[in-house]
Design an enzyme around this catalytic site. Sequence first.
Site, PDB file in Angstrom:
ATOM      1  N   ASN A 223       0.840  -1.190   0.000  1.00 39.10           N
ATOM      2  CA  ASN A 223       0.000   0.000   0.000  1.00 39.10           C
ATOM      3  C   ASN A 223       0.884   1.252   0.000  1.00 39.10           C
ATOM      4  O   ASN A 223       1.376   1.679   1.033  1.00 39.10           O
ATOM      5  CB  ASN A 223      -0.925  -0.037   1.229  1.00 39.10           C
ATOM      6  CG  ASN A 223      -1.881   1.134   1.274  1.00 39.10           C
ATOM      7  OD1 ASN A 223      -1.638   2.171   0.664  1.00 39.10           O
ATOM      8  ND2 ASN A 223      -2.974   0.981   2.009  1.00 39.10           N
ATOM      9  N   PHE A 224       1.082   1.801  -1.215  1.00 37.19           N
ATOM     10  CA  PHE A 224       1.809   3.062  -1.388  1.00 37.19           C
ATOM     11  C   PHE A 224       0.780   4.158  -1.708  1.00 37.19           C
ATOM     12  O   PHE A 224       1.071   5.076  -2.475  1.00 37.19           O
ATOM     13  CB  PHE A 224       2.793   2.986  -2.557  1.00 37.19           C
ATOM     14  CG  PHE A 224       3.940   2.006  -2.396  1.00 37.19           C
ATOM     15  CD1 PHE A 224       4.233   1.417  -1.177  1.00 37.19           C
ATOM     16  CD2 PHE A 224       4.740   1.693  -3.501  1.00 37.19           C
ATOM     17  CE1 PHE A 224       5.287   0.522  -1.045  1.00 37.19           C
ATOM     18  CE2 PHE A 224       5.802   0.803  -3.380  1.00 37.19           C
ATOM     19  CZ  PHE A 224       6.073   0.214  -2.156  1.00 37.19           C
ATOM     20  N   SER A 225      -0.405   4.052  -1.154  1.00 36.16           N
ATOM     21  CA  SER A 225      -1.473   4.891  -1.687  1.00 36.16           C
ATOM     22  C   SER A 225      -2.513   5.370  -0.693  1.00 36.16           C
ATOM     23  O   SER A 225      -3.377   6.167  -1.079  1.00 36.16           O
ATOM     24  CB  SER A 225      -2.181   4.127  -2.804  1.00 36.16           C
ATOM     25  OG  SER A 225      -2.511   2.805  -2.396  1.00 36.16           O
ATOM     26  N   CYS A 226      -2.466   4.919   0.560  1.00 41.11           N
ATOM     27  CA  CYS A 226      -3.481   5.384   1.515  1.00 41.11           C
ATOM     28  C   CYS A 226      -3.362   6.904   1.650  1.00 41.11           C
ATOM     29  O   CYS A 226      -2.298   7.417   2.020  1.00 41.11           O
ATOM     30  CB  CYS A 226      -3.290   4.717   2.872  1.00 41.11           C
ATOM     31  SG  CYS A 226      -4.460   5.346   4.083  1.00 41.11           S
TER      32      CYS A 226
ATOM     33  N   THR B  91      -8.086   5.786  -3.771  1.00 41.38           N
ATOM     34  CA  THR B  91      -8.984   6.940  -3.796  1.00 41.38           C
ATOM     35  C   THR B  91      -8.205   8.236  -4.063  1.00 41.38           C
ATOM     36  O   THR B  91      -7.012   8.331  -3.786  1.00 41.38           O
ATOM     37  CB  THR B  91      -9.700   7.056  -2.442  1.00 41.38           C
ATOM     38  OG1 THR B  91      -8.720   6.942  -1.409  1.00 41.38           O
ATOM     39  CG2 THR B  91     -10.732   5.953  -2.285  1.00 41.38           C
TER      40      THR B  91
HETATM   41  C1  LIG Z   1     -13.812   3.034   3.283  1.00 40.33           C
HETATM   42  C2  LIG Z   1     -12.654   2.688   2.389  1.00 40.33           C
HETATM   43  C3  LIG Z   1     -11.523   2.103   2.950  1.00 40.33           C
HETATM   44  C4  LIG Z   1     -10.423   1.785   2.136  1.00 40.33           C
HETATM   45  N1  LIG Z   1      -9.337   1.187   2.705  1.00 40.33           N
HETATM   46  C5  LIG Z   1      -8.274   0.833   1.927  1.00 40.33           C
HETATM   47  C6  LIG Z   1      -7.160   0.142   2.471  1.00 40.33           C
HETATM   48  O1  LIG Z   1      -7.100  -0.184   3.657  1.00 40.33           O
HETATM   49  N2  LIG Z   1      -6.136  -0.157   1.622  1.00 40.33           N
HETATM   50  C7  LIG Z   1      -6.145   0.152   0.294  1.00 40.33           C
HETATM   51  O2  LIG Z   1      -5.197  -0.160  -0.434  1.00 40.33           O
HETATM   52  N3  LIG Z   1      -7.208   0.792  -0.255  1.00 40.33           N
HETATM   53  C8  LIG Z   1      -8.273   1.144   0.529  1.00 40.33           C
HETATM   54  N4  LIG Z   1      -9.366   1.747  -0.038  1.00 40.33           N
HETATM   55  C9  LIG Z   1      -9.352   2.065  -1.488  1.00 40.33           C
HETATM   56  C10 LIG Z   1     -10.087   1.014  -2.322  1.00 40.33           C
HETATM   57  O3  LIG Z   1      -9.476  -0.249  -2.224  1.00 40.33           O
HETATM   58  C11 LIG Z   1     -10.158   1.420  -3.806  1.00 40.33           C
HETATM   59  O4  LIG Z   1      -8.836   1.553  -4.301  1.00 40.33           O
HETATM   60  C12 LIG Z   1     -10.895   2.742  -4.030  1.00 40.33           C
HETATM   61  O5  LIG Z   1     -12.039   2.821  -3.211  1.00 40.33           O
HETATM   62  C13 LIG Z   1     -11.314   2.912  -5.492  1.00 40.33           C
HETATM   63  O6  LIG Z   1     -12.174   1.877  -5.906  1.00 40.33           O
HETATM   64  P1  LIG Z   1     -13.785   2.060  -6.037  1.00 40.33           P
HETATM   65  O7  LIG Z   1     -14.014   3.181  -6.973  1.00 40.33           O
HETATM   66  O8  LIG Z   1     -14.291   0.731  -6.520  1.00 40.33           O
HETATM   67  O9  LIG Z   1     -14.275   2.398  -4.658  1.00 40.33           O
HETATM   68  C14 LIG Z   1     -10.473   2.065   0.755  1.00 40.33           C
HETATM   69  C15 LIG Z   1     -11.609   2.650   0.207  1.00 40.33           C
HETATM   70  C16 LIG Z   1     -12.701   2.966   0.998  1.00 40.33           C
HETATM   71  C17 LIG Z   1     -13.922   3.587   0.365  1.00 40.33           C
END
Ligand SMILES: Cc1cc2nc3c(=O)[nH]c(=O)nc-3n(C[C@H](O)[C@H](O)[C@H](O)COP(=O)(O)O)c2cc1C
Length: 378
Positions: free
Chosen positions: A151-154, A219
């Site tokens: 995870n280089f993206s949180c 995101t």
């Molecule tokens: C509530 C929430 C929690 C998330 N937690 C993580 C996480 O722990 N690690 C991660 O890599 N991405 C996390 N994401 C990102 C999602 O995996 C995904 O990359 C992002 O929501 C875009 O996809 P979508 O348009 O289908 O929602 C999270 C997204 C949401 C909405």
Amino acid sequence: MGVDRSVEFTGIRFENPFLLSSAPPTESESNIMRAYESGWGGVVTKTIGLHPVVNVYGAKAKFMRTTPEDANVTMKKRAGAALHSSWNWELISDKTLEWWSPRIRRIKESFPNKVLIASIMAGSGNDKELKHWQELAETAQGEGADGLELNFSCPHMDRRDMGSNIGKDQGLCSVVTEAVKEVAKVPVWCKLTPATADIVVEAAACFRGGADAIVSSNTFPSIPLIDPETLEFEINVDGLVSSGGLGGPAILPLSLAKMAQLTKAFPDKSFSGIGGISDFNQALSYFLLGCGTAQVCTAAMLDQAVGPNVIRKLLAGLDRFLEEHAGEFKMVEDFRGIRRDRIVLQSEIRRPDSADYHSGYEAVEGYAAPQPETAVRA
Ligand SMILES: Cc1cc2nc3c(=O)[nH]c(=O)nc-3n(C[C@H](O)[C@H](O)[C@H](O)COP(=O)(O)O)c2cc1C
């Protein structure tokens, strides 16, 4: 029916190319088991760290909707509104590695043919931190994880050496990937933040470190709207808010643009597409750009937490597509990337009189006239 839904991605065989992404749908053993039973080809666990995290008070994720009548984008529920996006400020898993370890093992023992990718995250500021990445990687693979997603993206980390702050620093991208690759026996995927000027730079750094695939997008940095009546942010704690992450339909074209940059720059590498997917047509765009797998979060969160109807629609759409194109394509691999080369420079797009357009430069005559390639690079 006879269609072949399977894909091989970074050496891992998936019964179908659809995964739940790292997020609330994959935060527990029971969710992941339900996801497999529903038909998902794989899941990426909610990101696992070494130290417990504590989330903010109240809701960690909300959904924004809009209507044709008011055109507002708001978290307020109203009849007839369509989903615009998800917004979250949730941190990584609040469960520790010790909590996850036996669960990873049990999940794999129960579903040996389904793919389990462990998403992991640590700091990266010094050798001790890099050892944390290695500890997370070795434990997860030791318990049976089929692959690792770094995870280089949180987007919510304050620390300069964590989450999307790694994804914004090509040096850290390489160093962390290399550290994990030193101990990894399973494929290593890097999930990059879309919040950089040129994602190709960070992807190249990950590949230099030995990454087997790039995953995009997480995101997008964003803040909630301010309620015009209360003048408070629609989601806040004591009136305060921090930058959070936008997902869902609103980011689909943005994520596709990031993915197009990546797959064009590295046509021979592996990519997993995420962002705004809720049915097959959207996943198809990612495949046609060159992705080998597609991941889903927001749509699944809104569908019984793990998306049983979403995966049903994705599989039905893939089956229908393969049946309709039976003469041309037998499986995803046959149409993967076939529209990648349609994205070109503006100057290469036909226009009423192309002689009049010089990529934004003044027309120059004779030997001084730049060749199209030079004009673009200038
Ligand atoms: C509530 C929430 C929690 C998330 N937690 C993580 C996480 O722990 N690690 C991660 O890599 N991405 C996390 N994401 C990102 C999602 O995996 C995904 O990359 C992002 O929501 C875009 O996809 P979508 O348009 O289908 O929602 C999270 C997204 C949401 C909405």
